[in-house]
Write an enzyme that holds these catalytic residues in place. Structure first.
Site, PDB file in Angstrom:
ATOM      1  N   SER A 144      -8.515  -1.734   5.370  1.00  0.00           N
ATOM      2  CA  SER A 144      -8.216  -0.846   6.501  1.00  0.00           C
ATOM      3  C   SER A 144      -7.825   0.539   6.020  1.00  0.00           C
ATOM      4  O   SER A 144      -7.516   1.422   6.828  1.00  0.00           O
ATOM      5  CB  SER A 144      -7.044  -1.401   7.323  1.00  0.00           C
ATOM      6  OG  SER A 144      -7.352  -2.657   7.822  1.00  0.00           O
TER       7      SER A 144
ATOM      8  N   GLY B  91      -1.553  -2.072   6.359  1.00  0.00           N
ATOM      9  CA  GLY B  91      -2.554  -3.108   6.654  1.00  0.00           C
ATOM     10  C   GLY B  91      -3.403  -2.707   7.836  1.00  0.00           C
ATOM     11  O   GLY B  91      -3.881  -1.575   7.921  1.00  0.00           O
TER      12      GLY B  91
ATOM     13  N   THR C  44       0.809  -1.225   0.000  1.00  0.00           N
ATOM     14  CA  THR C  44       0.000   0.000   0.000  1.00  0.00           C
ATOM     15  C   THR C  44       0.845   1.280   0.000  1.00  0.00           C
ATOM     16  O   THR C  44       1.954   1.268   0.524  1.00  0.00           O
ATOM     17  CB  THR C  44      -0.878  -0.002   1.274  1.00  0.00           C
ATOM     18  OG1 THR C  44      -1.578  -1.215   1.268  1.00  0.00           O
ATOM     19  CG2 THR C  44      -1.806   1.161   1.353  1.00  0.00           C
TER      20      THR C  44
HETATM   21  O1  DON Z   1      -6.846  -2.870   2.153  1.00  0.00           O
HETATM   22  C1  DON Z   1      -6.162  -3.190   3.108  1.00  0.00           C
HETATM   23  O2  DON Z   1      -6.461  -2.963   4.255  1.00  0.00           O
HETATM   24  C2  DON Z   1      -4.836  -3.881   2.837  1.00  0.00           C
HETATM   25  N1  DON Z   1      -4.877  -4.566   1.599  1.00  0.00           N
HETATM   26  C3  DON Z   1      -3.763  -2.854   2.899  1.00  0.00           C
HETATM   27  C4  DON Z   1      -2.408  -3.451   2.746  1.00  0.00           C
HETATM   28  C5  DON Z   1      -1.324  -2.576   3.217  1.00  0.00           C
HETATM   29  O3  DON Z   1      -1.528  -1.528   3.741  1.00  0.00           O
HETATM   30  C6  DON Z   1       0.051  -3.130   3.029  1.00  0.00           C
HETATM   31  N2  DON Z   1       1.044  -2.145   3.337  1.00  0.00           N
HETATM   32  N3  DON Z   1       1.797  -2.116   4.187  1.00  0.00           N
END
Ligand code: DON
Length: 604
Positions: free
Chosen positions: A480, A501, A408
């Site tokens: 998230s 995440g 992300t």
């Molecule tokens: O949508 C979500 O919550 C996850 N797929 C986000 C993943 C994320 O933030 C990875 N980064 N560190």
């Protein structure tokens, strides 16, 4: 004080000895915390790792200097925040392939100069042939890595459609002018940062396993052909991705159709057929973004505007803020045990609610009003045992009468016209499914893992699966991601968001509390060390340096299982103060990637 007096009520239920111990502990905690409070202000000022960056005109803060440079140029040429965001999004797909993407999805929070908000949900969706138990074997057990790596892990990407729709509604610069800089970047190449060099090496085994060797990034590195070139990647080496440039040209010339139909769509489907995936031409052609109403709440006189479902972030953020509002966090002090205790307990309650109630609003009913109801939240918070860690098993999702149904990256941009945009976008894990689409130069997401693969089973962020978030064709998986803006007296005050995440929500929370309660400047609020509790597992995670030895000792005495972990999040935020835009870029882990526009490096 209500919380403190609650101790004595609760104490009636426990033994005299435990009560005495509890009192002694509380007194100790209070004394230490108030002594700490005297120095809190001084400490808060010291967290910034870089000088504060202020500008009068506009501000671009992203995770990569190349993307920032492109966004700044769009604004300098008269484009607005949305134009810059579109250009930055495509640029990040090139220079920040760990998370920047065209093979993933995200959420955008837009505020126009008149203070009107809009939310664009361009989250991935489950393919039409997806099914509830698609990641389970015949005995009902989860097949390791199937939802995380390779073709089945990918949801139908939403990013290109998202940028197309965002631009159609709010853009002012020609679409092709916004895509061209990313094409040039992919063709000419760019120097990779220290962190990227490390990451490419770390992920080489998975790239080799899930992507055809010739298809992935290394083919494009300008050094000694493509074989084993990843081993030769060093910070500063030039990375070129001509296949991606070709794909971006199709998007430049044909807009969303350049991705969802035509040769790029053919390539995605062909890759699915080769790699055992299920995304079809129909899935791609039918992908749709959703415009949604943002969630709004208040905290100490500030208005907080944030993400609605299918992100769980907004509800949880507003819940936690509302539960904390009665307490004077500033007096308790930054990251003092007594402050952390309050925040961690509120976090646990919010994550417990998330585990039961949040899903795709098009598939389930979400009791948003009840979950954000002040009386409900107060009641939930005050049933906790005070001044201790309430064990996770004693905390449950809230109960109320409701019909059963169930790496992300973030960037923030403010423009010279008064508009602002906050976008968090992802392919889920770093490098997503590790599956490159042959000939197209981009990686597909592994967002299917954000669904509940099995009730109660944990996803890669240790979030427990629920019926509300079960897999169904066309459904969006819970996220998230929490791009958020804060206003004071109707004026924009803060634009914030981060990857991470499940920790996204608590990082956004801490940034808001750092500026509102602890009066930190933008860079300190971003750099200040973070902690995180998500109910399950019952562990208080913290970054190196988040707590002093004494505070850690006190947290343990309060009953927390504590664990130091790697850096949490990577916030890219903007604060507005005295008519200036103050950029706050998070340097956690990658000092080379200075993506804040400080007005010297990037200006034309
Ligand atoms: O949508 C979500 O919550 C996850 N797929 C986000 C993943 C994320 O933030 C990875 N980064 N560190």
């Amino acid at each position: 004080m209500r919380y403190i007096s609650k101790l004595f009520l609760n104490s009636l239920n426990i033994s005299k000895k435990a009560m005495m111990l509890n009192r002694v502990l509380l007194t100790l905690v209070l004394i230490c915390s108030y002594i700490g409070a005297l120095t809190a202000q001084k400490q808060a000022k010291t967290y910034a790792r870089k000088p504060v960056v202020e500008r009068y005109n506009n501000m671009v803060v992203t995770a990569h200097p190349e993307a920032t440079k492109i966004g700044v140029k769009v604004l300098a040429d008269g484009g607005n925040a949305v134009d810059a965001a579109v250009a930055v999004h495509f640029a990040l797909a090139v220079c920040y392939p760990t998370a920047g993407n065209i093979g993933g999805g995200g959420f955008a929070l837009y505020r126009n100069k008149n203070g009107t908000f809009d939310v664009l949900d361009y989250r991935e969706i489950a393919p039409g042939n997806a099914s509830k138990n698609m990641f389970l074997d015949s005995a009902g057990n989860i097949i390791k890595d199937l939802s995380l790596k390779g073709a089945l892990a990918a949801g139908v990407p939403g990013s290109v459609n998202g940028m197309w729709e965002l631009h159609k509604k709010y853009g002012s610069t020609n679409w092709n002018k916004l895509i061209q800089p990313a094409i040039d970047l992919a063709r000419k190449g760019f120097p990779i940062t220290t962190m990227q060099a490390r990451e490419f090496r770390n992920h080489e085994a998975d790239f080799s396993k899930y992507s055809h060797r010739k298809n992935y990034l290394i083919k494009s590195v300008v050094k000694d052909g493509y074989l084993d070139i990843i081993k030769l990647l060093w910070p500063g080496d030039t990375l070129r991705i001509p296949d991606l440039a070709h794909t971006l040209e199709a998007i430049r010339d044909k807009g969303r159709d350049g991705f969802y139909t035509g040769w790029v769509a053919d390539s995605i489907v062909a890759q699915m057929n080769r790699s055992g995936g299920i995304i079809t031409h129909q899935d791609l052609a039918n992908y749709k973004t959703e415009w949604r109403a943002p969630l709004k709440g208040t905290y100490r006189g500030y208005t907080v505007t944030t993400m609605p479902p299918p992100s769980a972030g907004g509800i949880a953020l507003l819940q936690i803020l509302k539960m904390l509002e009665p307490f004077d966090l500033a007096a308790r002090g930054f990251n003092k045990a007594i402050t952390v205790n309050l925040m961690a307990e509120a976090e646990k309650l919010a994550y417990a609610d998330r585990s039961k109630y949040i899903g795709d609003p098009q598939y389930i009913s979400i009791p948003t009003d009840t979950l954000l109801d002040e009386a409900y939240l107060r009641q939930r918070f005050f049933t906790l045992q005070c001044c201790r860690a309430n064990p996770a098993e004693t905390i449950k999702p809230g109960t109320f009468s409701w019909p059963e149904s169930e790496e992300t990256t973030h960037f923030s941009i403010t423009d010279q016209y008064g508009n602002a945009i906050a976008i968090t976008t992802t392919i889920n894990s770093p490098y997503g499914s590790h599956l490159f689409v042959s000939g197209c130069g981009f990686i597909l997401n592994n967002e299917m893992d954000d669904f509940s693969t099995k009730p109660g089973a944990l996803n890669s962020y240790n979030l427990p699966g629920s019926k509300a978030n079960s897999i169904a064709p066309g459904k969006r998986m819970v996220s998230s991601m929490t791009p958020t803006m804060v206003e004071k007296d109707g004026k924009l005050y803060l634009v914030a968001g981060t990857p991470g995440g499940s920790t996204i929500i608590t990082s956004v929370l801490q940034t808001i509390i750092n500026v509102i309660d602890h009066k930190m400047d933008m860079q300190s609020a971003v750099d200040a060390p973070r902690f995180h509790h998500q109910w399950l597992p019952d562990v208080l995670y913290y970054e190196k340096g988040a707590f002093t030895k004494k505070q850690l000792y006190m947290l343990k005495a309060l009953g927390y299982k504590t664990q130091e972990r790697e850096p949490i999040g990577r916030m890219d935020a903007i604060m507005l103060k005295d008519n200036k835009f103050i950029g706050g870029a998070d340097y956690r882990g990658d000092d080379n990637a200075d993506g804040v526009n400080d007005g010297t490096k990037f200006d034309e």
